[in-house]
Design a protein around this motif. Structure first.
Motif, short mmCIF file in Angstrom:
data_model
loop_
_atom_site.label_atom_id
_atom_site.label_comp_id
_atom_site.label_asym_id
_atom_site.label_seq_id
_atom_site.Cartn_x
_atom_site.Cartn_y
_atom_site.Cartn_z
N ILE A 137 -6.49 7.97 -6.23
CA ILE A 137 -5.93 7.82 -7.58
C ILE A 137 -6.76 8.62 -8.58
CG2 ILE A 137 -5.51 6.17 -9.45
CD1 ILE A 137 -4.80 4.11 -7.28
N ARG A 138 -8.07 8.58 -8.44
CA ARG A 138 -8.95 9.31 -9.37
C ARG A 138 -8.76 10.81 -9.20
NH1 ARG A 138 -14.80 6.34 -9.20
NH2 ARG A 138 -14.81 6.72 -6.96
N TYR A 139 -8.66 11.27 -7.95
CA TYR A 139 -8.40 12.69 -7.70
C TYR A 139 -7.11 13.13 -8.38
CZ TYR A 139 -11.84 12.73 -3.82
OH TYR A 139 -12.98 12.66 -3.07
N HIS A 140 -6.08 12.34 -8.20
CA HIS A 140 -4.76 12.72 -8.71
C HIS A 140 -4.76 12.80 -10.24
CE1 HIS A 140 -0.47 13.31 -8.69
NE2 HIS A 140 -0.29 12.28 -9.49
N ILE A 141 -5.40 11.85 -10.88
CA ILE A 141 -5.47 11.87 -12.35
C ILE A 141 -6.18 13.14 -12.82
CG2 ILE A 141 -6.49 10.73 -14.37
CD1 ILE A 141 -6.02 8.06 -12.90
N ALA A 142 -7.29 13.49 -12.17
CA ALA A 142 -8.01 14.71 -12.54
C ALA A 142 -7.13 15.95 -12.30
CB ALA A 142 -9.31 14.82 -11.74
N ASP A 143 -6.40 15.95 -11.19
CA ASP A 143 -5.57 17.11 -10.83
C ASP A 143 -4.48 17.39 -11.85
OD1 ASP A 143 -7.05 17.36 -8.53
OD2 ASP A 143 -5.54 16.51 -7.20
N ILE A 144 -3.86 16.34 -12.38
CA ILE A 144 -2.66 16.53 -13.20
C ILE A 144 -2.92 16.41 -14.71
CG2 ILE A 144 -1.10 15.81 -11.38
CD1 ILE A 144 -1.63 13.35 -14.12
N PHE A 145 -4.12 16.02 -15.11
CA PHE A 145 -4.33 15.63 -16.51
C PHE A 145 -4.09 16.78 -17.49
CE2 PHE A 145 -6.58 14.54 -20.37
CZ PHE A 145 -6.18 13.23 -20.58
N LEU A 146 -4.68 17.95 -17.25
CA LEU A 146 -4.54 19.04 -18.21
C LEU A 146 -3.09 19.50 -18.36
CD1 LEU A 146 -7.59 21.46 -17.77
CD2 LEU A 146 -7.18 19.74 -19.54
N SER A 147 -2.38 19.60 -17.25
CA SER A 147 -0.99 20.04 -17.34
C SER A 147 -0.14 19.01 -18.07
CB SER A 147 -0.40 20.31 -15.94
OG SER A 147 -0.41 19.14 -15.16
N GLU A 148 -0.44 17.71 -17.88
CA GLU A 148 0.31 16.68 -18.59
C GLU A 148 -0.07 16.61 -20.07
OE1 GLU A 148 2.92 15.26 -17.44
OE2 GLU A 148 2.57 16.28 -15.54
N LEU A 149 -1.32 16.90 -20.38
CA LEU A 149 -1.74 16.96 -21.79
C LEU A 149 -1.02 18.12 -22.48
CD1 LEU A 149 -3.52 16.10 -24.17
CD2 LEU A 149 -5.36 17.50 -23.22
N HIS A 150 -0.90 19.22 -21.77
CA HIS A 150 -0.21 20.38 -22.34
C HIS A 150 1.27 20.06 -22.55
CE1 HIS A 150 1.49 24.45 -22.66
NE2 HIS A 150 0.28 24.81 -23.07
#
Length: 340
Positions: free
Chosen positions: A162-175
């Motif tokens: 879960i932690r890996y996934h949040i890190a993986d997708i966070f910047l693209s979702e913030l954008h």
């Protein structure tokens, strides 16, 4: 004391009936069930944690039952949109926090085929939370609360998937959530939970993943200095054009050099600082100088505005005086004509 709910993949009869309605083959049944649920959440003024946990246990089971990709994506979007229905930020944050509680509790019971749909659910929940944060600007209370939930309920909790996934997708979702229009302050506040983890995290593999996916990825793909050579010199499509990389560089240096930062965290932070300096081409950023420049620019702008206002007022006075003189001349002519 934290509220608990038993770990189980077997829901109650009521939860099972509700869940089956939300994954019913007929879309009209699914829509009617979800509309009733939305109506309920809109009317809620307060809710205990145990009640929200029960709600999420039912929603979790809905997703667990959903087999068709179309239904899975529809459910995930519907669950995320429920955030808008809650009246207060307190309820919104409780909704997100209990989501992670249920997900963490049930994660070990998921097979690899079911994990993907829950990864997608994590993505849309985070996107909706960031959209809500952006919509509430200039007030940042919700974002500060979301940061606390993300750090406490997800980033500092196992399993690592879960932690890996949040890190993986966070910047693209913030954008996506901000349409790339967030400014430096909003960006720095948004990544605060990850920076906090980099100075206190418990596992090197997670620390490395966050450093790579949040800060290195920003430097390589999202920084406004990053140029897509195939786009004829134009900024890359996912660029955060309003974010000043120098402040991120300074933030990383401050975290690395802070007296309270343990020695084991410093090398990674200095390495990330170096990655930023390769983009800005500045070895060390003096943030106080940047802030002074901003203040000077604002001050100059205000001074120019004051000058323009003064000129405008002077012109108005002159025009009024001119009109008055002209009026007096006309009156004098009329009187002279009458007397003649």
């Amino acid at each position: 004391m934290a509220t608990t709910i038993s770990k189980s993949s077997a829901p109650s009869q009521r939860e099972a009936k509700f869940a089956r309605s939300l994954v019913h083959p007929e879309k009209s049944v699914r829509d009617a069930t979800f509309n009733a649920l939305q109506e309920y959440t809109r009317g809620v003024k307060q809710m205990e944690e145990i009640e929200m946990l029960k709600l999420w246990k039912s929603l979790y089971y809905c997703m667990w039952l959903a087999d068709k990709r179309e239904v899975q994506e529809e459910l995930a979007s519907s669950f995320a949109n429920m955030l808008s229905g809650f009246r207060t930020n307190k309820l919104k944050l409780l909704f997100i926090g209990t989501f992670f509680q249920i997900l963490l509790r049930e994660w070990s019971l998921l097979d690899m085929h079911r994990m993907n749909k829950f990864y997608f659910l994590i993505r849309v929940i985070i996107r909706k939370a960031l959209q809500t944060s952006f919509e509430q600007l200039p007030n940042t209370d919700f974002l500060v609360g979301f940061n606390d939930v993300l750090h406490t309920s997800a980033l500092t909790q196992r399993p690592n998937g879960i932690r890996y996934h949040i890190a993986d997708i966070f910047l693209s979702e913030l954008h996506t959530a901000s349409n790339g229009n967030c400014d430096t302050q909003f960006f720095l506040l948004s990544v605060e939970p990850f920076l906090k983890f980099l100075v206190s995290g418990d596992e090197n593999v997670v620390l490395d993943r966050i450093g790579k996916c949040i800060f290195e990825e920003f430097a390589n793909s999202f920084a406004r200095e990053t140029v897509d050579s195939s786009a004829n010199g134009e900024s890359a499509p996912r660029t955060f054009s309003n974010v000043d990389t120098r402040y991120i560089q300074a933030k990383l240096f401050d975290a690395a050099s802070a007296p309270e930062t343990a020695g084991k965290y410093r090398p990674r932070l200095y390495a990330l600082h170096k990655a930023m300096s390769e983009i800005t081409r500045i070895d060390f950023v003096d943030v106080s100088g940047l802030e002074k420049k901003v203040v000077d620019e604002v001050g100059a702008s205000e001074e120019e505005k004051a000058k323009k206002d003064k000129k405008k007022k002077k012109r108005a006075i002159e025009e009024t005086a001119s009109e008055q003189v002209e009026s007096e001349k006309n009156d004098a002519k009329k009187k002279k004509k009458k007397s003649a």
